[in-house]
Write a protein that holds these residues in place. Structure first.
Motif, PDB file in Angstrom:
ATOM      1  N   UNK A 137       0.774  -1.068  -0.103  1.00  0.00           N
ATOM      2  CA  UNK A 137       0.065  -0.069   0.306  1.00  0.00           C
ATOM      3  C   UNK A 137       0.878   1.296   0.046  1.00  0.00           C
ATOM      4  N   UNK A 138       2.211   1.047  -0.543  1.00  0.00           N
ATOM      5  CA  UNK A 138       3.096   2.311  -0.273  1.00  0.00           C
ATOM      6  C   UNK A 138       2.552   3.482  -1.133  1.00  0.00           C
ATOM      7  N   UNK A 156      -1.255   9.824   0.762  1.00  0.00           N
ATOM      8  CA  UNK A 156      -1.953  10.484   1.832  1.00  0.00           C
ATOM      9  C   UNK A 156      -0.862  11.249   2.742  1.00  0.00           C
ATOM     10  N   UNK A 157       0.246  11.048   2.444  1.00  0.00           N
ATOM     11  CA  UNK A 157       1.626  11.567   3.169  1.00  0.00           C
ATOM     12  C   UNK A 157       1.147  11.010   4.820  1.00  0.00           C
ATOM     13  N   UNK A 172      -8.083   9.198   8.616  1.00  0.00           N
ATOM     14  CA  UNK A 172      -9.381   8.710   8.474  1.00  0.00           C
ATOM     15  C   UNK A 172      -9.619   8.266   7.007  1.00  0.00           C
ATOM     16  N   UNK A 173      -8.882   9.203   6.105  1.00  0.00           N
ATOM     17  CA  UNK A 173      -9.287   8.779   4.594  1.00  0.00           C
ATOM     18  C   UNK A 173      -8.787   7.190   4.288  1.00  0.00           C
TER      19      UNK A 173
END
Length: 84
Positions: free
Chosen positions: A13-14, A20-21, A73-74
């Motif tokens: 998931x890199x 998303x930083x 959250x995202x």
């Protein structure tokens, strides 16, 4: 009540984490959520007792989310959207 667990490999998931930083520096890092709500995000000691105590505390209604950001959250929402 339906419960689910997901294992997220940060190497797989890199791209999402970079987008998303979100920088994970310590292992294990846990994201615990109930429905849409992230209850906890952060590193914990690699001991089953610590995780069990954290889950027990969160089940008791004490929602604590150190390190929780809009990005986390995202991340959770996107991971939920991928669930089968």
């Amino acid at each position: 009540m339906r419960r689910s667990q997901r294992w997220v490999d940060i190497e797989d998931e890199a791209d999402l984490l970079d987008e998303l930083d979100i920088d994970i520096e310590t292992f294990p890092t846990m994201l615990l959520a109930r429905g849409d709500q992230v209850l906890f995000f952060g590193p914990i000691p690699a001991q089953a007792e610590v995780l069990a105590r954290l889950v027990s505390t969160l089940q008791g209604g004490s929602a604590s989310a150190p390190g929780l950001t809009e990005q986390v959250a995202t991340l959770w929402q996107r991971l939920r959207g991928r669930a089968t």
